[in-house]
Design an enzyme around this catalytic site. Structure first.
Site, PDB file in Angstrom:
ATOM      1  CG  HIS A 230      -0.856   4.255   4.548  1.00 55.04           C
ATOM      2  ND1 HIS A 230      -1.726   3.874   5.745  1.00 55.04           N
ATOM      3  CD2 HIS A 230      -0.389   2.855   4.206  1.00 55.04           C
ATOM      4  CE1 HIS A 230      -1.439   2.479   6.106  1.00 55.04           C
ATOM      5  NE2 HIS A 230      -0.584   1.858   4.970  1.00 55.04           N
TER       6      HIS A 230
ATOM      7  CB  CYS B  94      -1.082  -0.149   1.230  1.00 56.68           C
ATOM      8  SG  CYS B  94      -0.179  -0.481   2.834  1.00 56.68           S
TER       9      CYS B  94
END
Length: 340
Positions: free
Chosen positions: A242, A129
């Protein structure tokens, strides 16, 4: 796109649920749908386009007639069941780390290296990710002037460790607010009101597994085996997006204004760069968005060829489910269109 028979392995997990939602959100042409999970989850139902679908136990024979199989149940399950899915004729989009660094398996972010899909042998790897979000943000800059070095510090959400980690963060916040003892079972340290080095094993080179993944995967996707990358990966008490602070050393100078112009037109990128309002990418705003938010664009005052930026991207979407569905969309294109 051509209609596809779809299977989702790990359908009840955080990423599996998001894949289902993104398929619906994108109106992906699903001819048939199989939801696969552990025996513990078999019998549960998940809704797709207003209709309930029963979750089946993951077994080798479950892949008969499947065109595209999304795997999101961890590397162990992928290594165990991908051969069966491949033997049944399915193309696998694998969200685990099992095949990412296999030289015969393309590792793909469609905005970066969709051309690599032409060389798959039945398995396509979805990147880590953190690497997917980073690659989407800096690839347009690399195309324009070339990147010599990337220094990146990450602020990684609980969702990267799964649904149980997200619940742990919520539970700890509630425990803290009620004056109770803060308990933990998923993370090695308290995540609420705290930050700590990414919860993966530290290798002999001093970098943890997450940081080494970013280095290796960025080099593979960019086709630059010697690309200099210095990552520092940190867990923060954020639910599902994130963020990354990025410093680039470029082959040629690039002004912030030029960078903004490039990024404002880049696929998969949303420019969030309002200096006057001090409004830049935030995980709260990036959550739920398919695009990676990029901003805080400024010169590196210590380097005439340096550029600094800050990004935020939904870990469950661009970092996992959406990137996987993007790959499936490329696979579902008619062959003539895909070749153009």
């Amino acid at each position: 796109m051509n209609a596809q028979n779809i299977a989702i392995v790990g359908a009840t997990g955080a990423v599996g649920v998001e894949i289902l939602r993104v398929l619906e959100r994108r109106n992906f042409p699903v001819a048939s749908l199989k939801l696969l999970a552990s025996a513990r989850s078999a019998g549960k139902t998940l809704e797709f386009k207003g209709k309930p679908h029963k979750v089946e136990e993951l077994k080798a024979e479950a892949f008969k007639g499947v065109d595209i199989a999304f795997f999101s149940a961890g590397a162990t399950r992928s290594r165990e069941f991908v051969p069966a899915a491949k033997a049944a004729g399915a193309v696998i989009v694998d969200n685990s780390s099992a095949f990412r660094m296999d030289p015969n398996t393309p590792l793909v972010v469609p905005e970066v290296n969709a051309g690599d899909l032409a060389h798959h042998n039945g398995v396509i790897a979805n990147p880590n990710c953190t690497a997917a979000i980073l690659a989407t943000a800096v690839w347009p800059i690399h195309q324009a002037v070339g990147i010599r070095k990337i220094v990146v510090s990450t602020y990684q959400s609980a969702s990267g460790a799964g649904a149980a980690a997200m619940r742990e963060l919520e539970d700890q916040v509630q425990q803290y607010a009620e004056g109770k003892e803060v308990t933990r079972s998923v993370f090695p340290h308290q995540i609420a009101f705290n930050i700590f080095s990414h919860n993966t094993k530290v290798a002999e080179n001093g970098y943890n597994e997450e940081e080494n993944k970013v280095i290796e995967e960025m080099r593979k996707m960019f086709h630059l085996p010697d690309l200099a990358i210095v990552p520092t990966c940190i867990r923060v008490p954020v639910l599902r997006a994130h963020s990354e602070a990025i410093t680039l050393d470029l082959e040629k100078p690039l002004s912030p204004a030029e960078a903004r112009a490039i990024l404002s037109k880049a696929p998969g990128v949303k420019l969030v760069d309002d200096r006057e309002a001090n409004h830049f990418p935030m995980p709260l705003e990036a959550s739920g968005d398919l695009d990676v938010h990029v901003g805080r664009i400024r010169s590196d005052l210590s380097n005439p060829n340096g550029l600094v930026l800050f990004v935020a991207g939904d870990q469950l979407l661009k970092g996992a489910a959406w990137n996987a569905v993007q790959i499936a969309e490329e696979l579902a294109k008619p062959k003539a269109m895909a070749a153009e």
